[in-house]
Design a protein around this motif. Structure first.
Motif, PDB file in Angstrom:
ATOM      1  N   THR A  59      31.430 -13.600 -45.571  1.00  0.00           N
ATOM      2  CA  THR A  59      31.970 -15.007 -45.352  1.00  0.00           C
ATOM      3  C   THR A  59      31.118 -16.040 -46.241  1.00  0.00           C
ATOM      4  O   THR A  59      29.870 -16.148 -45.405  1.00  0.00           O
ATOM      5  CB  THR A  59      32.538 -15.626 -43.978  1.00  0.00           C
ATOM      6  OG1 THR A  59      33.447 -14.637 -43.323  1.00  0.00           O
ATOM      7  CG2 THR A  59      33.098 -16.827 -43.994  1.00  0.00           C
ATOM      8  N   VAL A  60      31.276 -16.800 -47.235  1.00  0.00           N
ATOM      9  CA  VAL A  60      30.720 -17.445 -47.923  1.00  0.00           C
ATOM     10  C   VAL A  60      30.257 -18.625 -47.186  1.00  0.00           C
ATOM     11  O   VAL A  60      31.061 -19.413 -46.332  1.00  0.00           O
ATOM     12  CB  VAL A  60      31.196 -17.962 -49.340  1.00  0.00           C
ATOM     13  CG1 VAL A  60      30.389 -18.704 -49.945  1.00  0.00           C
ATOM     14  CG2 VAL A  60      31.670 -16.882 -50.008  1.00  0.00           C
ATOM     15  N   GLY A  61      28.895 -19.199 -46.935  1.00  0.00           N
ATOM     16  CA  GLY A  61      28.381 -20.235 -46.209  1.00  0.00           C
ATOM     17  C   GLY A  61      28.254 -20.126 -44.782  1.00  0.00           C
ATOM     18  O   GLY A  61      27.921 -20.887 -44.110  1.00  0.00           O
ATOM     19  N   ALA A  62      28.600 -19.010 -44.310  1.00  0.00           N
ATOM     20  CA  ALA A  62      28.589 -18.504 -42.829  1.00  0.00           C
ATOM     21  C   ALA A  62      26.901 -18.164 -42.516  1.00  0.00           C
ATOM     22  O   ALA A  62      26.677 -17.819 -41.059  1.00  0.00           O
ATOM     23  CB  ALA A  62      29.496 -17.486 -42.450  1.00  0.00           C
ATOM     24  N   GLU A  71      24.848 -19.203 -51.901  1.00  0.00           N
ATOM     25  CA  GLU A  71      25.260 -20.448 -52.695  1.00  0.00           C
ATOM     26  C   GLU A  71      25.578 -19.738 -54.341  1.00  0.00           C
ATOM     27  O   GLU A  71      26.249 -20.535 -55.062  1.00  0.00           O
ATOM     28  CB  GLU A  71      23.869 -21.366 -52.723  1.00  0.00           C
ATOM     29  CG  GLU A  71      23.675 -22.080 -51.677  1.00  0.00           C
ATOM     30  CD  GLU A  71      22.637 -22.945 -51.449  1.00  0.00           C
ATOM     31  OE1 GLU A  71      21.809 -22.750 -52.641  1.00  0.00           O
ATOM     32  OE2 GLU A  71      22.209 -23.769 -50.527  1.00  0.00           O
ATOM     33  N   GLY A  72      25.127 -18.927 -54.530  1.00  0.00           N
ATOM     34  CA  GLY A  72      25.061 -18.147 -56.135  1.00  0.00           C
ATOM     35  C   GLY A  72      26.557 -17.741 -56.338  1.00  0.00           C
ATOM     36  O   GLY A  72      26.971 -17.729 -57.588  1.00  0.00           O
ATOM     37  N   ILE A 150      16.411 -10.763 -58.036  1.00  0.00           N
ATOM     38  CA  ILE A 150      17.527 -11.090 -59.122  1.00  0.00           C
ATOM     39  C   ILE A 150      18.605 -10.024 -58.860  1.00  0.00           C
ATOM     40  O   ILE A 150      18.520  -8.842 -58.658  1.00  0.00           O
ATOM     41  CB  ILE A 150      17.007 -10.498 -60.699  1.00  0.00           C
ATOM     42  CG1 ILE A 150      15.830 -11.474 -60.915  1.00  0.00           C
ATOM     43  CG2 ILE A 150      18.017 -10.470 -61.785  1.00  0.00           C
ATOM     44  CD1 ILE A 150      14.733 -10.780 -61.977  1.00  0.00           C
ATOM     45  N   PHE A 151      19.926 -10.699 -58.820  1.00  0.00           N
ATOM     46  CA  PHE A 151      21.196  -9.990 -58.306  1.00  0.00           C
ATOM     47  C   PHE A 151      21.956 -10.224 -59.656  1.00  0.00           C
ATOM     48  O   PHE A 151      22.606 -11.438 -59.902  1.00  0.00           O
ATOM     49  CB  PHE A 151      21.733 -10.446 -57.177  1.00  0.00           C
ATOM     50  CG  PHE A 151      20.891 -10.060 -55.927  1.00  0.00           C
ATOM     51  CD1 PHE A 151      21.417  -9.084 -55.118  1.00  0.00           C
ATOM     52  CD2 PHE A 151      20.144 -10.889 -55.201  1.00  0.00           C
ATOM     53  CE1 PHE A 151      20.691  -8.812 -54.057  1.00  0.00           C
ATOM     54  CE2 PHE A 151      19.566 -10.731 -54.195  1.00  0.00           C
ATOM     55  CZ  PHE A 151      19.773  -9.471 -53.483  1.00  0.00           C
ATOM     56  N   LYS A 152      22.543  -8.916 -59.774  1.00  0.00           N
ATOM     57  CA  LYS A 152      24.017  -9.015 -60.675  1.00  0.00           C
ATOM     58  C   LYS A 152      25.131  -8.760 -59.702  1.00  0.00           C
ATOM     59  O   LYS A 152      25.090  -7.942 -59.004  1.00  0.00           O
ATOM     60  CB  LYS A 152      23.595  -7.777 -61.757  1.00  0.00           C
ATOM     61  CG  LYS A 152      24.972  -7.694 -62.711  1.00  0.00           C
ATOM     62  CD  LYS A 152      25.047  -6.456 -63.531  1.00  0.00           C
ATOM     63  CE  LYS A 152      25.579  -5.525 -62.592  1.00  0.00           C
ATOM     64  NZ  LYS A 152      25.852  -4.117 -63.320  1.00  0.00           N
ATOM     65  N   ILE A 153      25.782  -9.718 -59.964  1.00  0.00           N
ATOM     66  CA  ILE A 153      27.135  -9.990 -58.673  1.00  0.00           C
ATOM     67  C   ILE A 153      28.524  -9.792 -59.493  1.00  0.00           C
ATOM     68  O   ILE A 153      28.467 -10.548 -60.438  1.00  0.00           O
ATOM     69  CB  ILE A 153      26.807 -11.380 -58.090  1.00  0.00           C
ATOM     70  CG1 ILE A 153      25.539 -11.109 -57.160  1.00  0.00           C
ATOM     71  CG2 ILE A 153      28.119 -11.395 -57.035  1.00  0.00           C
ATOM     72  CD1 ILE A 153      25.338 -12.547 -56.533  1.00  0.00           C
ATOM     73  N   LYS A 154      29.335  -9.134 -58.957  1.00  0.00           N
ATOM     74  CA  LYS A 154      30.678  -9.082 -59.533  1.00  0.00           C
ATOM     75  C   LYS A 154      31.755  -9.257 -58.384  1.00  0.00           C
ATOM     76  O   LYS A 154      31.554  -8.504 -57.407  1.00  0.00           O
ATOM     77  CB  LYS A 154      31.114  -7.992 -60.488  1.00  0.00           C
ATOM     78  CG  LYS A 154      32.428  -7.887 -61.030  1.00  0.00           C
ATOM     79  CD  LYS A 154      32.616  -6.701 -61.730  1.00  0.00           C
ATOM     80  CE  LYS A 154      34.124  -7.037 -62.504  1.00  0.00           C
ATOM     81  NZ  LYS A 154      34.348  -6.013 -63.463  1.00  0.00           N
ATOM     82  N   VAL A 155      32.476 -10.481 -58.618  1.00  0.00           N
ATOM     83  CA  VAL A 155      33.288 -10.665 -57.372  1.00  0.00           C
ATOM     84  C   VAL A 155      34.454  -9.908 -57.414  1.00  0.00           C
ATOM     85  O   VAL A 155      35.157  -9.560 -58.555  1.00  0.00           O
ATOM     86  CB  VAL A 155      33.813 -12.112 -57.494  1.00  0.00           C
ATOM     87  CG1 VAL A 155      34.865 -12.551 -56.094  1.00  0.00           C
ATOM     88  CG2 VAL A 155      32.661 -13.119 -57.156  1.00  0.00           C
ATOM     89  N   VAL A 156      34.801  -9.049 -56.365  1.00  0.00           N
ATOM     90  CA  VAL A 156      35.837  -7.997 -56.541  1.00  0.00           C
ATOM     91  C   VAL A 156      37.173  -8.569 -55.757  1.00  0.00           C
ATOM     92  O   VAL A 156      38.375  -8.533 -56.303  1.00  0.00           O
ATOM     93  CB  VAL A 156      35.523  -6.651 -55.523  1.00  0.00           C
ATOM     94  CG1 VAL A 156      36.515  -5.877 -55.565  1.00  0.00           C
ATOM     95  CG2 VAL A 156      34.165  -6.098 -56.391  1.00  0.00           C
TER      96      VAL A 156
END
Length: 160
Positions: A59-62, A71-72, A150-156
């Protein structure tokens, strides 16, 4: 009220959304330290057959993630991929010399060895970094303290 998982939408990630992401975490020198992707783990030589390689849901921001990761992802959309650089103060903090403690060898009932993981009665975890004849040093800093990540992130997926 039902919450639907939005797979293909223009909805942007906001605080409070529960999202799933695939990620590859690297240090500045390119060393992969963690990933949700089986192939990336194999390529980096960190594959663990006991682990399930699947998207990370949070959960974002939790406060479930380090601040810079949390935040990213805000403002990203399903299917979007980006790379974020997270300084130590938004990750695991600066390295603190005072968190490395020298202990007498007779304070423990085992033979300490470099790399050994220890936990205190209060649950604090540390790693033995040096062993001498009379004493040894336990470092209670997080192993990634003081490091830029450094994170490579992909929203699923995003749950609205």
């Amino acid at each position: 009220m039902t919450e639907d998982i939005i797979k293909n939408s223009n909805k942007t990630v906001e605080n409070g959304d529960t999202i799933s992401v695939n990620y590859v975490g690297k240090l500045e020198d390119g060393t992969v330290f963690d990933t949700s992707e089986k192939e990336a783990a194999s390529e980096a030589g960190i594959y663990n057959e006991m682990r399930d390689y699947e998207p990370l849901t949070f959960t974002v921001g939790a406060g479930q993630m380090i601040k810079g990761f949390d935040e990213g992802v805000v403002g990203m959309k399903v299917g979007e991929e980006k790379t974020i650089e997270i300084p130590p103060e938004e990750a695991y903090g600066e390295y603190m010399e005072e968190y490395a403690r020298e202990l007498p060898r007779d304070a423990v009932n085992f033979v300490p060895a470099v790399g050994m993981q220890l936990a205190t009665e209060t649950g604090l975890k540390g790693t033995v970094t040096e062993v001498g004849e009379e004493s040894f040093i336990v470092d209670f800093n997080h192993e990634l303290a003081g490091r830029t990540l450094i994170f490579k992130i992909k929203v699923v997926s995003v749950e609205a």
